[in-house]
Design a protein around this motif. Sequence first.
Motif, PDB file in Angstrom:
ATOM      1  N   LEU A  45      -3.018  -6.954  -8.881  1.00  0.00           N
ATOM      2  CA  LEU A  45      -1.799  -7.358  -9.361  1.00  0.00           C
ATOM      3  C   LEU A  45      -1.844  -8.390 -10.605  1.00  0.00           C
ATOM      4  CD1 LEU A  45       0.143  -7.411  -5.934  1.00  0.00           C
ATOM      5  CD2 LEU A  45       0.468  -5.765  -7.873  1.00  0.00           C
ATOM      6  N   ALA A  46      -2.902  -8.914 -10.517  1.00  0.00           N
ATOM      7  CA  ALA A  46      -3.043 -10.240 -11.571  1.00  0.00           C
ATOM      8  C   ALA A  46      -2.863  -9.378 -12.994  1.00  0.00           C
ATOM      9  CB  ALA A  46      -4.289 -10.600 -11.544  1.00  0.00           C
ATOM     10  N   MET A  47      -3.273  -8.189 -13.228  1.00  0.00           N
ATOM     11  CA  MET A  47      -3.024  -7.506 -14.513  1.00  0.00           C
ATOM     12  C   MET A  47      -1.644  -7.172 -14.770  1.00  0.00           C
ATOM     13  SD  MET A  47      -6.100  -7.970 -15.179  1.00  0.00           S
ATOM     14  CE  MET A  47      -6.235  -7.249 -16.865  1.00  0.00           C
ATOM     15  N   ARG A  48      -1.058  -6.685 -13.829  1.00  0.00           N
ATOM     16  CA  ARG A  48       0.319  -5.932 -14.118  1.00  0.00           C
ATOM     17  C   ARG A  48       0.757  -5.743 -12.643  1.00  0.00           C
ATOM     18  NH1 ARG A  48       0.547  -0.736 -13.556  1.00  0.00           N
ATOM     19  NH2 ARG A  48      -1.092   0.447 -13.598  1.00  0.00           N
ATOM     20  N   PRO A  49       2.497  -5.592 -12.662  1.00  0.00           N
ATOM     21  CA  PRO A  49       2.939  -4.910 -11.464  1.00  0.00           C
ATOM     22  C   PRO A  49       2.220  -3.574 -11.086  1.00  0.00           C
ATOM     23  CG  PRO A  49       4.568  -5.930 -12.800  1.00  0.00           C
ATOM     24  CD  PRO A  49       3.104  -5.746 -13.620  1.00  0.00           C
ATOM     25  N   HIS A  50       2.382  -3.286  -9.966  1.00  0.00           N
ATOM     26  CA  HIS A  50       1.801  -1.854  -9.305  1.00  0.00           C
ATOM     27  C   HIS A  50       3.009  -1.320  -8.391  1.00  0.00           C
ATOM     28  CE1 HIS A  50      -2.001  -3.169 -11.237  1.00  0.00           C
ATOM     29  NE2 HIS A  50      -2.403  -1.821 -11.000  1.00  0.00           N
ATOM     30  N   ARG A  51       2.908  -0.123  -8.228  1.00  0.00           N
ATOM     31  CA  ARG A  51       3.548   0.606  -7.423  1.00  0.00           C
ATOM     32  C   ARG A  51       2.518   0.825  -6.198  1.00  0.00           C
ATOM     33  NH1 ARG A  51       7.632   5.184  -9.277  1.00  0.00           N
ATOM     34  NH2 ARG A  51       7.262   5.578  -7.152  1.00  0.00           N
ATOM     35  N   PHE A  52       3.010   1.398  -4.824  1.00  0.00           N
ATOM     36  CA  PHE A  52       2.206   1.401  -3.725  1.00  0.00           C
ATOM     37  C   PHE A  52       0.778   2.352  -4.089  1.00  0.00           C
ATOM     38  CE2 PHE A  52       0.748   3.418   0.393  1.00  0.00           C
ATOM     39  CZ  PHE A  52       0.627   2.229   1.141  1.00  0.00           C
ATOM     40  N   SER A  53       1.320   3.411  -4.627  1.00  0.00           N
ATOM     41  CA  SER A  53       0.490   4.453  -4.888  1.00  0.00           C
ATOM     42  C   SER A  53      -0.708   4.252  -5.790  1.00  0.00           C
ATOM     43  CB  SER A  53       1.161   5.872  -5.361  1.00  0.00           C
ATOM     44  OG  SER A  53       1.712   5.703  -6.429  1.00  0.00           O
ATOM     45  N   GLU A  54      -0.169   3.275  -6.803  1.00  0.00           N
ATOM     46  CA  GLU A  54      -1.127   2.783  -7.807  1.00  0.00           C
ATOM     47  C   GLU A  54      -2.151   1.720  -7.162  1.00  0.00           C
ATOM     48  OE1 GLU A  54       1.017   2.486 -12.111  1.00  0.00           O
ATOM     49  OE2 GLU A  54       1.877   1.161 -10.665  1.00  0.00           O
ATOM     50  N   LEU A  55      -1.766   1.107  -6.409  1.00  0.00           N
ATOM     51  CA  LEU A  55      -2.686   0.109  -5.620  1.00  0.00           C
ATOM     52  C   LEU A  55      -3.434   0.821  -4.894  1.00  0.00           C
ATOM     53  CD1 LEU A  55      -0.011  -2.635  -4.559  1.00  0.00           C
ATOM     54  CD2 LEU A  55      -2.152  -3.022  -6.096  1.00  0.00           C
ATOM     55  N   HIS A  56      -3.106   1.918  -4.200  1.00  0.00           N
ATOM     56  CA  HIS A  56      -4.048   2.824  -3.490  1.00  0.00           C
ATOM     57  C   HIS A  56      -5.015   3.379  -4.145  1.00  0.00           C
ATOM     58  CE1 HIS A  56      -4.757   5.861  -0.338  1.00  0.00           C
ATOM     59  NE2 HIS A  56      -5.009   5.128   0.433  1.00  0.00           N
ATOM     60  N   ARG A  57      -4.660   3.754  -5.367  1.00  0.00           N
ATOM     61  CA  ARG A  57      -5.596   4.522  -6.170  1.00  0.00           C
ATOM     62  C   ARG A  57      -6.599   3.244  -6.780  1.00  0.00           C
ATOM     63  NH1 ARG A  57      -1.301   7.687  -7.910  1.00  0.00           N
ATOM     64  NH2 ARG A  57      -0.817   6.364  -9.609  1.00  0.00           N
ATOM     65  N   THR A  87      16.406   3.863  -7.251  1.00  0.00           N
ATOM     66  CA  THR A  87      16.369   5.222  -7.662  1.00  0.00           C
ATOM     67  C   THR A  87      16.354   6.332  -6.541  1.00  0.00           C
ATOM     68  OG1 THR A  87      14.008   4.882  -7.820  1.00  0.00           O
ATOM     69  CG2 THR A  87      14.997   4.652  -9.712  1.00  0.00           C
ATOM     70  N   LYS A  88      16.486   7.423  -6.845  1.00  0.00           N
ATOM     71  CA  LYS A  88      16.144   8.489  -5.575  1.00  0.00           C
ATOM     72  C   LYS A  88      15.023   9.209  -5.971  1.00  0.00           C
ATOM     73  CE  LYS A  88      20.681   8.498  -4.479  1.00  0.00           C
ATOM     74  NZ  LYS A  88      22.101   9.197  -3.910  1.00  0.00           N
ATOM     75  N   PRO A  89      13.991   9.151  -5.152  1.00  0.00           N
ATOM     76  CA  PRO A  89      13.861   8.318  -3.937  1.00  0.00           C
ATOM     77  C   PRO A  89      13.835   6.737  -4.697  1.00  0.00           C
ATOM     78  CG  PRO A  89      12.058   9.504  -4.186  1.00  0.00           C
ATOM     79  CD  PRO A  89      12.819   9.846  -5.255  1.00  0.00           C
ATOM     80  N   PRO A  90      13.805   5.793  -3.594  1.00  0.00           N
ATOM     81  CA  PRO A  90      13.838   4.336  -4.319  1.00  0.00           C
ATOM     82  C   PRO A  90      12.380   4.117  -4.582  1.00  0.00           C
ATOM     83  CG  PRO A  90      14.856   4.390  -1.996  1.00  0.00           C
ATOM     84  CD  PRO A  90      14.307   5.876  -2.225  1.00  0.00           C
ATOM     85  N   SER A  91      12.304   3.232  -5.520  1.00  0.00           N
ATOM     86  CA  SER A  91      10.998   3.062  -6.026  1.00  0.00           C
ATOM     87  C   SER A  91      10.547   1.748  -5.880  1.00  0.00           C
ATOM     88  CB  SER A  91      10.966   3.141  -7.625  1.00  0.00           C
ATOM     89  OG  SER A  91       9.863   2.683  -8.201  1.00  0.00           O
ATOM     90  N   VAL A  92       9.200   1.339  -5.405  1.00  0.00           N
ATOM     91  CA  VAL A  92       9.137   0.019  -4.920  1.00  0.00           C
ATOM     92  C   VAL A  92       7.801  -0.533  -5.768  1.00  0.00           C
ATOM     93  CG1 VAL A  92       8.071  -1.449  -3.063  1.00  0.00           C
ATOM     94  CG2 VAL A  92       9.740   0.291  -2.760  1.00  0.00           C
ATOM     95  N   GLU A  93       8.005  -1.720  -6.280  1.00  0.00           N
ATOM     96  CA  GLU A  93       6.890  -2.362  -7.272  1.00  0.00           C
ATOM     97  C   GLU A  93       6.293  -3.633  -6.519  1.00  0.00           C
ATOM     98  OE1 GLU A  93       6.928  -2.150 -11.772  1.00  0.00           O
ATOM     99  OE2 GLU A  93       7.767  -3.895 -11.024  1.00  0.00           O
ATOM    100  N   TYR A  94       5.024  -4.124  -6.547  1.00  0.00           N
ATOM    101  CA  TYR A  94       4.543  -5.251  -6.121  1.00  0.00           C
ATOM    102  C   TYR A  94       4.281  -5.936  -7.519  1.00  0.00           C
ATOM    103  CZ  TYR A  94       4.802  -3.125  -1.728  1.00  0.00           C
ATOM    104  OH  TYR A  94       5.237  -2.328  -0.353  1.00  0.00           O
ATOM    105  N   ARG A  95       4.645  -7.486  -7.272  1.00  0.00           N
ATOM    106  CA  ARG A  95       4.023  -8.144  -8.300  1.00  0.00           C
ATOM    107  C   ARG A  95       3.634  -9.605  -7.717  1.00  0.00           C
ATOM    108  NH1 ARG A  95      10.039  -8.286 -11.503  1.00  0.00           N
ATOM    109  NH2 ARG A  95       9.724  -5.936 -11.763  1.00  0.00           N
TER     110      ARG A  95
END
Length: 167
Positions: A45-57, A87-95
């Motif tokens: 997360l220091a590089m940029r915000p991520h979505r759950f699936s990006e963090l998982h990858r 959004t549909k479905p809701p989009s979640v981002e972590y920062r």
Amino acid sequence: MSNALSAIERFSRYPMGESQSVHCPVRDVLDRIGDKWSMLMIMALAMRPHRFSELHRAVHDISKRMLTQTLRDLERDGLITRHVFPTKPPSVEYRLAPLGLSLLDPMAALIDWADRYYGDIHAARADFDGRPGGAPRQAFPVGSKVPPEHQPARATNSIRHGVSARS
């Protein structure tokens, strides 16, 4: 006194008993950031915000359940923030939260230390693993002068001569 020694001296003032461990702020914080996954999440997360699936990858060997728990714990501690987009479905981002950003400099020092000394640590592990039963290395080589405070206690006559107290 160096900053490191000053910090260690402050830490030594905290009670060390088992029952006091929950009241020690240093242990409480280290329990969070020192677990297996939290530092990896903070680095991603220091590089940029991520979505759950990006963090998982990004950290592919973490299970989805553990990723969810780690993110919740980091959010609870104020180190990251969770943003839900309508959004549909809701989009979640972590920062990273400001508190998480404040952790980056100490993390960078630890990363630099690990990079610098990994070879030494790897060599020490190989040395340890090569000794029979992981036996401890002798602090003083055979034939060297051992300071008196490091010499083993002398045996009493009864022990030295194989005489037991019961005979």
